[in-house]
Write a protein that holds these residues in place. Structure first.
Motif, PDB file in Angstrom:
ATOM      1  N   LEU A  96      35.972  11.213  -7.862  1.00  0.00           N
ATOM      2  CA  LEU A  96      35.781  12.480  -8.567  1.00  0.00           C
ATOM      3  C   LEU A  96      36.550  12.562  -9.885  1.00  0.00           C
ATOM      4  CD1 LEU A  96      34.467  15.294  -8.561  1.00  0.00           C
ATOM      5  CD2 LEU A  96      36.472  16.102  -7.317  1.00  0.00           C
ATOM      6  N   PRO A  97      37.853  12.233  -9.936  1.00  0.00           N
ATOM      7  CA  PRO A  97      38.522  12.310 -11.239  1.00  0.00           C
ATOM      8  C   PRO A  97      37.987  11.298 -12.245  1.00  0.00           C
ATOM      9  CG  PRO A  97      40.068  11.600  -9.551  1.00  0.00           C
ATOM     10  CD  PRO A  97      38.802  11.931  -8.871  1.00  0.00           C
ATOM     11  N   LEU A  98      37.516  10.147 -11.756  1.00  0.00           N
ATOM     12  CA  LEU A  98      36.940   9.163 -12.676  1.00  0.00           C
ATOM     13  C   LEU A  98      35.639   9.670 -13.285  1.00  0.00           C
ATOM     14  CD1 LEU A  98      37.591   5.904 -10.627  1.00  0.00           C
ATOM     15  CD2 LEU A  98      38.877   6.785 -12.566  1.00  0.00           C
ATOM     16  N   VAL A  99      34.808  10.296 -12.469  1.00  0.00           N
ATOM     17  CA  VAL A  99      33.548  10.846 -12.977  1.00  0.00           C
ATOM     18  C   VAL A  99      33.821  12.012 -13.921  1.00  0.00           C
ATOM     19  CG1 VAL A  99      31.449  12.079 -12.285  1.00  0.00           C
ATOM     20  CG2 VAL A  99      32.199  10.069 -11.006  1.00  0.00           C
ATOM     21  N   LEU A 100      34.765  12.866 -13.568  1.00  0.00           N
ATOM     22  CA  LEU A 100      35.100  13.995 -14.446  1.00  0.00           C
ATOM     23  C   LEU A 100      35.657  13.508 -15.783  1.00  0.00           C
ATOM     24  CD1 LEU A 100      36.712  16.525 -11.937  1.00  0.00           C
ATOM     25  CD2 LEU A 100      34.452  16.651 -12.986  1.00  0.00           C
ATOM     26  N   ALA A 130      43.720   9.993 -14.726  1.00  0.00           N
ATOM     27  CA  ALA A 130      44.607   8.943 -14.217  1.00  0.00           C
ATOM     28  C   ALA A 130      45.749   9.533 -13.392  1.00  0.00           C
ATOM     29  CB  ALA A 130      45.162   8.128 -15.375  1.00  0.00           C
ATOM     30  N   MET A 131      46.286  10.663 -13.836  1.00  0.00           N
ATOM     31  CA  MET A 131      47.363  11.292 -13.063  1.00  0.00           C
ATOM     32  C   MET A 131      46.846  11.839 -11.738  1.00  0.00           C
ATOM     33  SD  MET A 131      49.777  13.129 -15.854  1.00  0.00           S
ATOM     34  CE  MET A 131      51.146  13.285 -14.748  1.00  0.00           C
ATOM     35  N   ILE A 132      45.625  12.358 -11.739  1.00  0.00           N
ATOM     36  CA  ILE A 132      45.038  12.853 -10.502  1.00  0.00           C
ATOM     37  C   ILE A 132      44.764  11.688  -9.552  1.00  0.00           C
ATOM     38  CG2 ILE A 132      43.033  14.015  -9.511  1.00  0.00           C
ATOM     39  CD1 ILE A 132      42.947  15.691 -12.107  1.00  0.00           C
ATOM     40  N   PHE A 189      49.204  18.721 -10.060  1.00  0.00           N
ATOM     41  CA  PHE A 189      49.351  19.889 -10.920  1.00  0.00           C
ATOM     42  C   PHE A 189      49.835  19.517 -12.316  1.00  0.00           C
ATOM     43  CE2 PHE A 189      49.353  22.320  -6.888  1.00  0.00           C
ATOM     44  CZ  PHE A 189      48.284  23.136  -7.207  1.00  0.00           C
ATOM     45  N   VAL A 190      50.661  18.500 -12.436  1.00  0.00           N
ATOM     46  CA  VAL A 190      51.083  18.072 -13.773  1.00  0.00           C
ATOM     47  C   VAL A 190      49.895  17.491 -14.528  1.00  0.00           C
ATOM     48  CG1 VAL A 190      52.496  16.371 -15.002  1.00  0.00           C
ATOM     49  CG2 VAL A 190      53.515  17.763 -13.236  1.00  0.00           C
ATOM     50  N   GLY A 191      49.066  16.711 -13.835  1.00  0.00           N
ATOM     51  CA  GLY A 191      47.879  16.166 -14.473  1.00  0.00           C
ATOM     52  C   GLY A 191      46.912  17.241 -14.916  1.00  0.00           C
ATOM     53  N   CYS A 192      46.862  18.336 -14.182  1.00  0.00           N
ATOM     54  CA  CYS A 192      45.973  19.434 -14.552  1.00  0.00           C
ATOM     55  C   CYS A 192      46.565  20.316 -15.646  1.00  0.00           C
ATOM     56  CB  CYS A 192      45.651  20.289 -13.328  1.00  0.00           C
ATOM     57  SG  CYS A 192      44.641  19.466 -12.113  1.00  0.00           S
ATOM     58  N   ALA A 193      47.867  20.474 -15.675  1.00  0.00           N
ATOM     59  CA  ALA A 193      48.497  21.430 -16.585  1.00  0.00           C
ATOM     60  C   ALA A 193      48.810  20.858 -17.963  1.00  0.00           C
ATOM     61  CB  ALA A 193      49.780  21.969 -15.961  1.00  0.00           C
ATOM     62  N   VAL A 194      49.112  19.589 -18.026  1.00  0.00           N
ATOM     63  CA  VAL A 194      49.564  19.004 -19.280  1.00  0.00           C
ATOM     64  C   VAL A 194      48.361  18.659 -20.152  1.00  0.00           C
ATOM     65  CG1 VAL A 194      50.761  17.024 -20.282  1.00  0.00           C
ATOM     66  CG2 VAL A 194      51.669  18.114 -18.255  1.00  0.00           C
ATOM     67  N   THR A 195      48.444  19.035 -21.409  1.00  0.00           N
ATOM     68  CA  THR A 195      47.455  18.570 -22.374  1.00  0.00           C
ATOM     69  C   THR A 195      48.095  17.424 -23.140  1.00  0.00           C
ATOM     70  OG1 THR A 195      48.198  20.220 -23.961  1.00  0.00           O
ATOM     71  CG2 THR A 195      46.301  20.788 -22.603  1.00  0.00           C
ATOM     72  N   PHE A 196      47.349  16.374 -23.321  1.00  0.00           N
ATOM     73  CA  PHE A 196      47.884  15.173 -23.922  1.00  0.00           C
ATOM     74  C   PHE A 196      47.515  15.130 -25.397  1.00  0.00           C
ATOM     75  CE2 PHE A 196      47.231  14.476 -19.456  1.00  0.00           C
ATOM     76  CZ  PHE A 196      48.449  13.955 -19.066  1.00  0.00           C
ATOM     77  N   PRO A 197      48.469  14.787 -26.267  1.00  0.00           N
ATOM     78  CA  PRO A 197      48.176  14.792 -27.709  1.00  0.00           C
ATOM     79  C   PRO A 197      47.209  13.655 -28.066  1.00  0.00           C
ATOM     80  CG  PRO A 197      50.375  13.921 -27.301  1.00  0.00           C
ATOM     81  CD  PRO A 197      49.843  14.412 -25.988  1.00  0.00           C
ATOM     82  N   GLY A 198      46.387  13.936 -29.060  1.00  0.00           N
ATOM     83  CA  GLY A 198      45.468  12.925 -29.548  1.00  0.00           C
ATOM     84  C   GLY A 198      44.177  12.816 -28.765  1.00  0.00           C
ATOM     85  N   GLU A 199      44.002  13.626 -27.742  1.00  0.00           N
ATOM     86  CA  GLU A 199      42.771  13.595 -26.962  1.00  0.00           C
ATOM     87  C   GLU A 199      42.056  14.923 -27.128  1.00  0.00           C
ATOM     88  OE1 GLU A 199      43.387  12.558 -22.913  1.00  0.00           O
ATOM     89  OE2 GLU A 199      44.476  10.747 -23.380  1.00  0.00           O
ATOM     90  N   LYS A 200      40.740  14.833 -27.177  1.00  0.00           N
ATOM     91  CA  LYS A 200      39.972  16.070 -27.316  1.00  0.00           C
ATOM     92  C   LYS A 200      40.008  16.836 -25.998  1.00  0.00           C
ATOM     93  CE  LYS A 200      35.608  14.016 -26.099  1.00  0.00           C
ATOM     94  NZ  LYS A 200      34.229  13.858 -26.379  1.00  0.00           N
ATOM     95  N   PRO A 201      40.004  18.154 -26.057  1.00  0.00           N
ATOM     96  CA  PRO A 201      40.035  18.923 -24.808  1.00  0.00           C
ATOM     97  C   PRO A 201      38.728  18.774 -24.047  1.00  0.00           C
ATOM     98  CG  PRO A 201      39.815  20.366 -26.702  1.00  0.00           C
ATOM     99  CD  PRO A 201      40.042  18.981 -27.239  1.00  0.00           C
ATOM    100  N   GLY A 202      38.825  18.908 -22.770  1.00  0.00           N
ATOM    101  CA  GLY A 202      37.648  18.810 -21.914  1.00  0.00           C
ATOM    102  C   GLY A 202      36.853  20.096 -21.923  1.00  0.00           C
ATOM    103  N   LEU A 203      36.030  20.272 -20.937  1.00  0.00           N
ATOM    104  CA  LEU A 203      35.205  21.462 -20.823  1.00  0.00           C
ATOM    105  C   LEU A 203      36.097  22.701 -20.788  1.00  0.00           C
ATOM    106  CD1 LEU A 203      32.296  22.493 -20.370  1.00  0.00           C
ATOM    107  CD2 LEU A 203      32.784  22.398 -17.929  1.00  0.00           C
TER     108      LEU A 203
END
Length: 147
Positions: A98-102, A114-116, A25-39
């Motif tokens: 799955l998380p690697l492909v996503l 990576a957190m997932i 859930f932390v990997g899903c909830a946190v947005t990391f600075p300097g990275e473009k948002p996903g879908l």
């Protein structure tokens, strides 16, 4: 003494499962600075990993249930166990892939992937430890008459 060992094992497994779900859930909830948002700007596609966490013990549990039946010969039981090991391995490999492909397809951020993947280590490790510690056959059966 056996009760204390079982209780300690259960507490340890609950702790590792909680760490795995927390990382997910932390990997899903946190947005990391300097990275473009996903879908759609979210990393919540990783929550589908919970389905794989729930599906991973099913083949081994069914094989364990059928293992105690007398209807299967030793050859068909061996085939059943091999198929259940194969299906469980496919689910675990899919869980790590799955998380690697996503992340590769920019659906989620790479740090979230990576957190997932770290959460997968704890979650699938908990399932594995359950079958290691509690997967043995009991000496008690219905025919013994010990109620």
């Amino acid at each position: 003494m056996e009760c204390n060992k079982t209780l300690a094992t259960l507490i340890t497994m609950a702790f590792t499962a909680a760490i795995g779900v927390l990382l997910l859930f932390v990997g899903c909830a946190v947005t990391f600075p300097g990275e473009k948002p996903g879908l759609l700007g979210y990393n919540w596609w990783g929550v589908f990993m919970i389905l794989l966490y729930m599906m991973s013990p099913i083949p081994l549990g069914l094989a364990r249930c059928c293992k105690s039946r007398d209807a299967f010969s030793s050859e068909s039981l061996s085939i059943l166990l091999d198929i259940s090991y194969f299906l469980s391995a496919c689910i675990v490999v899919s869980g790590f892939g799955l998380p690697l492909v996503l992340a590769r397809q920019s659906v989620i951020q790479p740090a979230a992937g990576a957190m997932i993947a770290g959460a997968n280590i704890f979650a699938f490790g908990t399932v594995y430890s359950y079958f290691v510690f509690f997967g043995h056959e009991d000496e008690w059966d219905w025919s013994s008459g010990n109620f």
